[in-house]
Design an enzyme around this catalytic site. Structure first.
Site, PDB file in Angstrom:
ATOM      1  N   ARG A 176       0.825  -1.216   0.000  1.00 47.39           N
ATOM      2  CA  ARG A 176       0.000   0.000   0.000  1.00 47.39           C
ATOM      3  C   ARG A 176       0.859   1.267   0.000  1.00 47.39           C
ATOM      4  O   ARG A 176       0.503   2.274   0.614  1.00 47.39           O
ATOM      5  CB  ARG A 176      -0.964   0.025   1.198  1.00 47.39           C
ATOM      6  CG  ARG A 176      -1.919  -1.139   1.255  1.00 47.39           C
ATOM      7  CD  ARG A 176      -2.870  -1.182   0.063  1.00 47.39           C
ATOM      8  NE  ARG A 176      -3.710  -2.359   0.132  1.00 47.39           N
ATOM      9  CZ  ARG A 176      -3.380  -3.544  -0.381  1.00 47.39           C
ATOM     10  NH1 ARG A 176      -2.230  -3.694  -1.025  1.00 47.39           N
ATOM     11  NH2 ARG A 176      -4.184  -4.573  -0.294  1.00 47.39           N
ATOM     12  N   SER A 234     -11.522   0.094   3.229  1.00 51.19           N
ATOM     13  CA  SER A 234     -10.660  -0.214   4.371  1.00 51.19           C
ATOM     14  C   SER A 234      -9.983   1.058   4.869  1.00 51.19           C
ATOM     15  O   SER A 234      -9.338   1.761   4.097  1.00 51.19           O
ATOM     16  CB  SER A 234      -9.602  -1.241   3.968  1.00 51.19           C
ATOM     17  OG  SER A 234     -10.202  -2.436   3.533  1.00 51.19           O
ATOM     18  N   GLU A 287      -5.063   4.262   6.102  1.00 54.24           N
ATOM     19  CA  GLU A 287      -4.877   4.162   4.648  1.00 54.24           C
ATOM     20  C   GLU A 287      -5.163   5.480   3.918  1.00 54.24           C
ATOM     21  O   GLU A 287      -4.373   5.909   3.081  1.00 54.24           O
ATOM     22  CB  GLU A 287      -5.762   3.055   4.064  1.00 54.24           C
ATOM     23  CG  GLU A 287      -5.169   1.674   4.157  1.00 54.24           C
ATOM     24  CD  GLU A 287      -5.769   0.729   3.133  1.00 54.24           C
ATOM     25  OE1 GLU A 287      -6.171   1.187   2.057  1.00 54.24           O
ATOM     26  OE2 GLU A 287      -5.819  -0.480   3.414  1.00 54.24           O
TER      27      GLU A 287
END
Length: 335
Positions: free
Chosen positions: A164, A235, A330
């Site tokens: 990520r 998420s 995130e």
């Protein structure tokens, strides 16, 4: 290039937070990108470029210049004995591009179906789902490099992909992604490492990419809320990666711990950690934790980015106290 003054961003972030941009520009071609950055810098104003707004927490009105990436187009660039090389412009919807690639007979992206956002944002986050990461099918991208004031091509090594993460997070506001090229294999192999996919396809003899695409869509829809119905960014926390030593300690203390091997380390399921702390379905004002998936934070209607960040801090603190594990967020935060 069109620019609006004091424009609402409510429709341009999937949480639906009602904040505004001082100046909002619409980027429809490459020359707009150059003009936008030049104007912001000549006016000595901050600037940022948004895609689909699916990975943002907007907790305040944004000063300076904000742009919406709207450059469209997708095509087969070339074909070799082993791969299809497919390009999509940064403003294309990611899910629509995945579906188009399968319709055209270019497999390889099916595990990444229904991820919200645009093609241009995908390499920034190095998106991944159901056993596949973008870097596995990535070939190159074209971007405007603010430092060099020219368009450049970056390959996989240039992008410095990790979980990520990418160079675009290390050097924010240096690059504006214009288009992305993918190398999709002609010798297709089903990626069924994710447990629910493996269970769904016990007989793989006649399995096709479109079958995985549809199953991934079904799984995502059963677990994740539709941003058109309830505001969210998917998420909200990364799955934390911990040492084998800490994993063994946690596994002994919490036998039901959900984790996956990651090289010499272990990736813990952040949603499980949050659920064990009692947050699933929890509300704080008009924001909360999704009742079906603790990894997803939601806006129930009139919540604010400030409320959401307050909730996120509560979750991080409790998880740290309970498991001695630090969660990281995130989405990109404007606070």
């Amino acid at each position: 290039m069109k620019i609006d003054l004091h424009a609402s961003l409510r429709a341009h972030n999937t949480f639906g937070f009602d904040v505004s941009a001082q100046y909002l520009a619409y980027l429809e071609n490459k020359s707009d990108v150059v003009e936008f950055i030049s104007k912001a810098e000549s006016d000595r104003q901050p600037w940022q470029v948004f895609g689909g707004g699916s990975n943002l927490v907007l907790a305040k009105d944004l000063p300076g210049y904000t742009a919406l990436m709207q450059i469209k187009g997708k095509s087969l660039l070339k074909e070799t004995a082993t791969h299809f090389y497919v390009e999509a412009m940064a403003g294309e919807s990611w899910h629509d591009f995945v579906q188009w690639s399968l319709d055209m007979g270019y497999p390889g992206l099916e595990n990444l179906a229904l991820i919200p956002g645009t093609v241009g944002a995908a390499p920034i986050q190095n998106i991944g789902a159901y056993g596949v990461e973008l870097q596995e099918v990535f070939e190159s991208l074209q971007a405007f490099d603010k430092s060099r004031h020219e368009f450049v091509t970056l390959n996989k090594q240039d992008c410095k992909f990790s979980y990520r993460h990418s160079i675009f997070k290390d050097e924010p506001n240096r690059y504006v992604v214009i288009s992305v090229c993918f190398a999709l294999p002609k010798q297709w192999e089903a990626k069924l490492g994710y447990t629910e996919l493996a269970k769904a396809f016990t007989n793989q003899d006649s399995l096709k990419p479109i079958d995985i695409f549809h199953r991934v869509c079904e799984i995502r829809r059963s677990k994740l809320p539709d941003p058109q119905v309830i505001g969210n960014a998917g998420s909200f926390f990364h799955n934390p990666v911990v040492t084998n030593e800490l994993y063994q300690q946690l596994k002994q203390q919490f036998p039901q711990l959900v984790a996956y091997p990651s090289g010499q380390e272990w990736k813990l399921a952040a949603g499980w950690l949050i659920d064990q702390c009692g947050f699933k379905g929890y509300k704080l004002g008009q924001v909360g934790v999704y009742e079906k998936q603790a990894l997803v934070l939601v806006n129930h209607g009139s919540g604010t980015g400030g409320e959401l960040l307050q909730l996120a801090e509560q979750i991080k603190k409790k998880v740290k106290e309970t498991f001695d594990v630090s969660l990281t967020v995130e989405p990109v935060i404007f606070n």
